[in-house]
Enzyme design. Structure first.
Site, PDB file in Angstrom:
ATOM      1  N   ARG A 166      -2.007  -9.954   3.522  1.00 18.56           N
ATOM      2  CA  ARG A 166      -2.297  -8.794   2.678  1.00 18.56           C
ATOM      3  C   ARG A 166      -1.202  -7.724   2.812  1.00 18.56           C
ATOM      4  NH1 ARG A 166      -4.131  -4.847   6.123  1.00 18.56           N
ATOM      5  NH2 ARG A 166      -4.638  -5.810   8.122  1.00 18.56           N
TER       6      ARG A 166
ATOM      7  N   TYR B 123       0.856  -1.192   0.000  1.00 19.93           N
ATOM      8  CA  TYR B 123       0.000   0.000   0.000  1.00 19.93           C
ATOM      9  C   TYR B 123       0.886   1.234   0.000  1.00 19.93           C
ATOM     10  CZ  TYR B 123       1.154   0.204   5.007  1.00 19.93           C
ATOM     11  OH  TYR B 123       1.827   0.266   6.203  1.00 19.93           O
TER      12      TYR B 123
ATOM     13  N   HIS C   1      -2.255  -6.566  18.543  1.00 27.57           N
ATOM     14  CA  HIS C   1      -3.719  -6.499  18.486  1.00 27.57           C
ATOM     15  C   HIS C   1      -4.406  -7.815  18.887  1.00 27.57           C
ATOM     16  CE1 HIS C   1      -1.913  -3.336  16.312  1.00 27.57           C
ATOM     17  NE2 HIS C   1      -2.135  -3.737  15.092  1.00 27.57           N
TER      18      HIS C   1
ATOM     19  N   ASP D  16      -1.798   3.218  17.399  1.00 25.60           N
ATOM     20  CA  ASP D  16      -1.696   2.744  16.008  1.00 25.60           C
ATOM     21  C   ASP D  16      -1.715   3.899  15.009  1.00 25.60           C
ATOM     22  OD1 ASP D  16      -1.228   0.760  14.076  1.00 25.60           O
ATOM     23  OD2 ASP D  16      -3.348   0.647  13.586  1.00 25.60           O
TER      24      ASP D  16
HETATM   25  C1  0GY Z   1      -0.985  -2.087  12.230  1.00 21.11           C
HETATM   26  C2  0GY Z   1      -1.707  -2.437  11.077  1.00 21.11           C
HETATM   27  C3  0GY Z   1      -1.517  -2.652   9.791  1.00 21.11           C
HETATM   28  C4  0GY Z   1      -0.395  -2.347   8.985  1.00 21.11           C
HETATM   29  C5  0GY Z   1       0.861  -2.371   9.408  1.00 21.11           C
HETATM   30  O1  0GY Z   1       3.114  -2.366   9.071  1.00 21.11           O
HETATM   31  C6  0GY Z   1       2.029  -2.182   8.548  1.00 21.11           C
HETATM   32  O2  0GY Z   1       1.879  -1.889   7.374  1.00 21.11           O
HETATM   33  O3  0GY Z   1       1.134  -2.591  10.670  1.00 21.11           O
HETATM   34  C7  0GY Z   1      -2.666  -3.273   9.152  1.00 21.11           C
HETATM   35  O4  0GY Z   1      -2.947  -2.939   7.990  1.00 21.11           O
HETATM   36  O5  0GY Z   1      -3.332  -4.109   9.791  1.00 21.11           O
HETATM   37  O6  0GY Z   1      -0.646  -2.955  13.015  1.00 21.11           O
HETATM   38  O7  0GY Z   1      -0.740  -0.923  12.503  1.00 21.11           O
END
Ligand code: 0GY
Length: 290
Positions: free
Chosen positions: A126, A45, A177, A245
Site C-alpha cells: 500500500r 499518501y 515493527h 514513529d
Molecule cells: C512507518 C509506517 C508507515 C509509513 C511509512 O515511509 C512511510 O511512508 O513508513 C506505514 O504507513 O505503515 O513505518 O512509519
C-alpha cells in the site's frame, strides 16, 4: 493533506518514564514542509507537514537526546528533507535513505558525510510500487562498502517469501515493527515463531520493537502488543531498537500520544539493562560508531 489524514497528537503527555541519558528515538520521520520539500509525485499518501523543528522540539520534550530519521515514502527517493534535518541536528541525528539503482558511490559518500547510515527497502504494497529484488541487491552491494545497513519493511504474510532475499543481504538488516505480526494470533503462532527463528539463525538481523499503535487491535494502551515486543527484547537484547514513529503516517483510528508511547517502554523492556541497550547502546553502536 489527504482528506482522511490524522495529524500527529497536538499535545502529548509528559512521560512518567524517565529515559536513560543519551536515549535515541530510532524510528521517526519528517514530512516536508511541502513548500520547501515537495512530496514525491509517485507517493501513495499526502500527509500533514511535520518538519524538523517540530521533531526536535518533541525530542527535547520527551527526553530523548538523538533521532534516527527514516525517509518516508511520501518523499520517494528525494532525501532532501531528511538531509536538511540531519544538517540542522548538529550530529544529534542520523538518517536512513531511500535510493534507486542509479545511486553512485559519490552520492552515497555525500549522504554519509551528513549522517546517513542506511537505506530502506520497502515491501509494503500500500506504500510503494514493487522493486525487483535484483535492484535491491545491487543497492545493497554499493552501500555495504560504506558500512551502512538496510532497514526492511514488510508485513508478516510476506516474510516466508522474503527469507532467501534477506539471507543474501551483506549488511546488518533491521526489520521495521517486528515484521508487523498479526497480534490476534499470539506469540506462539507459526508466523511469529518464523520471525524469531530467523533472528536466531541470522546474527545480522535486528528488529525495531516499535509501533504498538499500528499493530494493536485493542487500542491504547496497546496491551495486546506487549508480549510480542517483550519476547524479542528478552531473547535479543543486543539487536533491538525503539522509536516513536512520529509523525505517525497513515494512522486510521487515532493519533497516538507520544508521551504514552514512551511510557510503554518499561512494559516491554523490564530491566534497566534492557532499557539501556534498547535506547542507548544498540542505536549508538549502529548509528554513531563514527
Ligand atoms: C512507518 C509506517 C508507515 C509509513 C511509512 O515511509 C512511510 O511512508 O513508513 C506505514 O504507513 O505503515 O513505518 O512509519
Amino acid at each position: 493533506m489527504d482528506a482522511n489524514w490524522i495529524p500527529f497528537h497536538p499535545n502529548p503527555k509528559k512521560p512518567a518514564f524517565v529515559l536513560p541519558p543519551g536515549a535515541v528515538d530510532a524510528h521517526c520521520h519528517v514530512f516536508g514542509p511541502a513548500a520547501e520539500f515537495p512530496y514525491a509525485p509517485e507517493r501513495k499518501y499526502t500527509p500533514c507537514d511535520a518538519g524538523k523543528d517540530k521533531l526536535f522540539a518533541l525530542r527535547d520534550y520527551l527526553g530523548f537526546t538523538r533521532n534516527v530519521i527514516v525517509q518516508a515514502t511520501c518523499h520517494g527517493k528525494d532525501n532532501r528533507a531528511v538531509v536538511d534535518a540531519l544538517k540542522a541536528a548538529n550530529g544529534l541525528a542520523r538518517g536512513v535513505a531511500t535510493v534507486g539503482p542509479g545511486i553512485t558511490e559519490a552520492d552515497i559518500a555525500e549522504m554519509d558525510a551528513v549522517g546517513m547510515r542506511g537505506v530502506r527497502f520497502n515491501f509494503v504494497k500500500r506504500l510503494v510500487d514493487s522493486t525487483p529484488k535484483e535492484v535491491f541487491i545491487g543497492i545493497a552491494e554499493k552501500i555495504a562498502k560504506f558500512d551502512w545497513h538496510i532497514v526492511v519493511y514488510f508485513e508478516a504474510q510476506d516474510l516466508e517469501e522474503l527469507i532467501p532475499f534477506l539471507k543474501e543481504l551483506p549488511t546488518t538488516i533491521v526489520v521495521d515493527h517486528m515484521g508487523r505480526p498479526d497480534v490476534t494470533k499470539g506469540i506462539y503462532h507459526p508466523d511469529f515463531r518464523r520471525f524469531i527463528s530467523l533472528m536466531d539463525e541470522m546474527p545480522n538481523l535486528w528488529s525495531k520493537v516499535t509501533c504498538p499503535e499500528r499493530l494493536s487491535l485493542s487500542g491504547p494502551p496497546y496491551d495486546d502488543v506487549i508480549p510480542f515486543c517483550q519476547a524479542i527484547v528478552e531473547r535479543f537484547p543486543d539487536r533491538v531498537l525503539w522509536g516513536t514513529d512520529w509523525p505517525h503516517p497513515n494512522m486510521t483510528t487515532h493519533a497516538p500520544d507520544d508521551g504514552a508511547l514512551v511510557d510503554y517502554i518499561p512494559k516491554i523492556a523490564r530491566t534497566q539493562e534492557q532499557q539501556r541497550k534498547l535506547l542507548v547502546d544498540n542505536p549508538m553502536r549502529l548509528y554513531w560508531a563514527r
